[in-house]
Design a protein around this motif. Structure first.
Motif, PDB file in Angstrom:
ATOM      1  N   ASN A  71       0.835  -1.198   0.000  1.00  0.00           N
ATOM      2  CA  ASN A  71       0.000   0.000   0.000  1.00  0.00           C
ATOM      3  C   ASN A  71       0.875   1.254   0.000  1.00  0.00           C
ATOM      4  N   GLN A  72       0.209   2.419  -0.007  1.00  0.00           N
ATOM      5  CA  GLN A  72       0.928   3.683  -0.060  1.00  0.00           C
ATOM      6  C   GLN A  72       1.777   3.910   1.179  1.00  0.00           C
ATOM      7  N   GLU A  73       1.311   3.427   2.309  1.00  0.00           N
ATOM      8  CA  GLU A  73       2.091   3.571   3.543  1.00  0.00           C
ATOM      9  C   GLU A  73       3.441   2.868   3.414  1.00  0.00           C
ATOM     10  N   ASP A  74       3.444   1.706   2.754  1.00  0.00           N
ATOM     11  CA  ASP A  74       4.699   0.989   2.541  1.00  0.00           C
ATOM     12  C   ASP A  74       5.635   1.795   1.641  1.00  0.00           C
ATOM     13  N   LEU A  75       5.078   2.428   0.608  1.00  0.00           N
ATOM     14  CA  LEU A  75       5.893   3.238  -0.305  1.00  0.00           C
ATOM     15  C   LEU A  75       6.496   4.447   0.402  1.00  0.00           C
ATOM     16  N   ASN A  76       5.850   4.904   1.469  1.00  0.00           N
ATOM     17  CA  ASN A  76       6.350   6.059   2.224  1.00  0.00           C
ATOM     18  C   ASN A  76       7.328   5.667   3.332  1.00  0.00           C
ATOM     19  N   SER A  77       7.525   4.373   3.547  1.00  0.00           N
ATOM     20  CA  SER A  77       8.424   3.915   4.601  1.00  0.00           C
ATOM     21  C   SER A  77       9.846   4.402   4.337  1.00  0.00           C
ATOM     22  N   TYR A 105      22.368   7.101   1.196  1.00  0.00           N
ATOM     23  CA  TYR A 105      21.259   8.055   1.168  1.00  0.00           C
ATOM     24  C   TYR A 105      20.150   7.626   2.117  1.00  0.00           C
ATOM     25  N   VAL A 106      19.332   8.599   2.477  1.00  0.00           N
ATOM     26  CA  VAL A 106      18.115   8.369   3.250  1.00  0.00           C
ATOM     27  C   VAL A 106      16.951   8.832   2.391  1.00  0.00           C
ATOM     28  N   THR A 107      16.023   7.942   2.091  1.00  0.00           N
ATOM     29  CA  THR A 107      14.882   8.275   1.247  1.00  0.00           C
ATOM     30  C   THR A 107      13.696   7.436   1.701  1.00  0.00           C
ATOM     31  N   ASN A 108      12.687   7.276   0.856  1.00  0.00           N
ATOM     32  CA  ASN A 108      11.609   6.349   1.165  1.00  0.00           C
ATOM     33  C   ASN A 108      11.593   5.242   0.111  1.00  0.00           C
ATOM     34  N   VAL A 109      10.705   4.267   0.275  1.00  0.00           N
ATOM     35  CA  VAL A 109      10.662   3.132  -0.650  1.00  0.00           C
ATOM     36  C   VAL A 109      10.415   3.607  -2.075  1.00  0.00           C
ATOM     37  N   GLU A 110       9.514   4.571  -2.247  1.00  0.00           N
ATOM     38  CA  GLU A 110       9.239   5.087  -3.588  1.00  0.00           C
ATOM     39  C   GLU A 110      10.498   5.679  -4.209  1.00  0.00           C
ATOM     40  N   GLY A 111      11.291   6.375  -3.392  1.00  0.00           N
ATOM     41  CA  GLY A 111      12.532   6.951  -3.889  1.00  0.00           C
ATOM     42  C   GLY A 111      13.507   5.878  -4.348  1.00  0.00           C
ATOM     43  N   VAL A 112      13.562   4.754  -3.623  1.00  0.00           N
ATOM     44  CA  VAL A 112      14.423   3.639  -4.019  1.00  0.00           C
ATOM     45  C   VAL A 112      13.963   3.073  -5.363  1.00  0.00           C
ATOM     46  N   LEU A 113      12.657   2.887  -5.517  1.00  0.00           N
ATOM     47  CA  LEU A 113      12.129   2.354  -6.774  1.00  0.00           C
ATOM     48  C   LEU A 113      12.412   3.309  -7.937  1.00  0.00           C
ATOM     49  N   ASP A 114      12.325   4.606  -7.683  1.00  0.00           N
ATOM     50  CA  ASP A 114      12.643   5.594  -8.727  1.00  0.00           C
ATOM     51  C   ASP A 114      14.103   5.474  -9.160  1.00  0.00           C
ATOM     52  N   ALA A 147       4.372  -0.555  -9.455  1.00  0.00           N
ATOM     53  CA  ALA A 147       4.608  -0.607  -8.013  1.00  0.00           C
ATOM     54  C   ALA A 147       4.620   0.790  -7.418  1.00  0.00           C
ATOM     55  N   ILE A 148       5.239   1.744  -8.125  1.00  0.00           N
ATOM     56  CA  ILE A 148       5.270   3.132  -7.657  1.00  0.00           C
ATOM     57  C   ILE A 148       3.859   3.712  -7.594  1.00  0.00           C
ATOM     58  N   ASP A 149       2.995   3.274  -8.511  1.00  0.00           N
ATOM     59  CA  ASP A 149       1.606   3.736  -8.526  1.00  0.00           C
ATOM     60  C   ASP A 149       0.717   2.945  -7.571  1.00  0.00           C
ATOM     61  N   GLY A 150       1.306   1.979  -6.865  1.00  0.00           N
ATOM     62  CA  GLY A 150       0.535   1.181  -5.918  1.00  0.00           C
ATOM     63  C   GLY A 150      -0.302   0.105  -6.555  1.00  0.00           C
ATOM     64  N   GLN A 151       0.013  -0.259  -7.805  1.00  0.00           N
ATOM     65  CA  GLN A 151      -0.792  -1.237  -8.532  1.00  0.00           C
ATOM     66  C   GLN A 151      -0.134  -2.611  -8.626  1.00  0.00           C
ATOM     67  N   MET A 162      27.690  -4.443   7.099  1.00  0.00           N
ATOM     68  CA  MET A 162      28.182  -3.499   8.100  1.00  0.00           C
ATOM     69  C   MET A 162      27.079  -3.047   9.053  1.00  0.00           C
ATOM     70  N   GLY A 163      25.829  -3.424   8.765  1.00  0.00           N
ATOM     71  CA  GLY A 163      24.714  -3.086   9.644  1.00  0.00           C
ATOM     72  C   GLY A 163      24.303  -1.630   9.629  1.00  0.00           C
ATOM     73  N   ASN A 164      24.631  -0.905   8.546  1.00  0.00           N
ATOM     74  CA  ASN A 164      24.329   0.530   8.495  1.00  0.00           C
ATOM     75  C   ASN A 164      23.111   0.878   7.646  1.00  0.00           C
ATOM     76  N   SER A 165      22.458  -0.118   7.062  1.00  0.00           N
ATOM     77  CA  SER A 165      21.269   0.117   6.241  1.00  0.00           C
ATOM     78  C   SER A 165      20.032  -0.398   6.972  1.00  0.00           C
ATOM     79  N   ALA A 166      18.858   0.128   6.590  1.00  0.00           N
ATOM     80  CA  ALA A 166      17.635  -0.316   7.266  1.00  0.00           C
ATOM     81  C   ALA A 166      16.406   0.106   6.480  1.00  0.00           C
ATOM     82  N   ILE A 167      15.315  -0.635   6.671  1.00  0.00           N
ATOM     83  CA  ILE A 167      13.978  -0.219   6.237  1.00  0.00           C
ATOM     84  C   ILE A 167      13.209   0.061   7.515  1.00  0.00           C
ATOM     85  N   ILE A 168      12.801   1.299   7.701  1.00  0.00           N
ATOM     86  CA  ILE A 168      12.161   1.702   8.949  1.00  0.00           C
ATOM     87  C   ILE A 168      10.649   1.634   8.780  1.00  0.00           C
TER      88      ILE A 168
END
Length: 212
Positions: A71-77, A105-114, A147-151, A162-168
């Motif tokens: 859902n859109q909430e996941d894309l904003n994570s 970088y720090v972004t959201n899921v949509e930014g990663v997909l872009d 996926a970016i459009d939520g479809q 190194m443990g420095n990445s994460a999905i929050i």
């Protein structure tokens, strides 16, 4: 006796890899939210050579994060991707592995997909004379746009030795990587050899791998 305060900025000298003239490398310490202590490394030569990167100084346990995009909430994570993080989308056969020009970088899921979509578009153009690979590239592009459009539901995975990445996200699944899994991950790490004042790059063969 008080401890001496750490140096947050210094310079080193080496030779330019292009023109072999004297090259100054600037090292600037910083503290970035979600990343912790980092070192910004920059250099610029009159011949046009430039180098810039951010070296993460902190090291945590090797981690794997997985989020099913529904859902859109996941894309904003929020997504934290360090220079040692590998990004995977298994449904599309996409692996983005760290290399000598990896970016943190720090972004959201949509930014990663872009970001991944931009890479796939470039890779597709490289194979315009190969009908099978070109068609596959177009299909992957459309899947990412859906996926970016939520479809379309996809799975985003980040693995970082190194443990420095994460999905929050509360929905993200996380666990420590096994030693065997860590062994097969690239780091893209910068190593500074103080004995020779040269930068050595732990680079992979290619920065982005797209497989079917």
């Amino acid at each position: 006796m008080s401890e001496e305060a750490p140096c947050h900025h210094f310079v080193t000298r080496t030779s330019c890899p292009l023109c072999h003239e004297d090259l100054i490398i600037n090292w600037q310490g910083d503290d970035i939210p979600y990343f912790g202590e980092v070192m910004h490394i920059t250099s610029r030569c009159e011949c046009g050579f430039r180098f810039a990167d951010t070296l993460i100084l902190a090291q945590g346990a090797p981690m794997r994060y997985e989020l099913e995009l529904e859902n859109q909430e996941d894309l904003n994570s929020r997504v934290v991707r360090s220079t040692s993080g590998t990004i995977r989308i298994p449904e599309l056969g996409i692996d983005v592995e760290p290399g000598s020009i990896s970016e943190s970088y720090v972004t959201n899921v949509e930014g990663v997909l872009d970001r991944i979509l931009d890479v796939v578009m470039t890779a597709t153009k490289w194979h315009i004379e190969d009908p099978e690979k070109y068609s596959l590239g177009l299909d992957i592009q459309q899947a990412l746009r859906d996926a970016i459009d939520g479809q379309k539901k996809l799975t985003l995975i980040i693995e970082d030795p190194m443990g420095n990445s994460a999905i929050i996200s509360e929905r993200a699944k996380s666990r420590q990587l096994t030693p065997g899994e860590v062994e097969h991950l690239k780091t893209g790490m910068i190593v500074f050899d103080t004995s020779t004042s040269e930068i050595e790059i732990d680079a992979c063969d290619q920065n982005h791998t797209i497989t079917d």
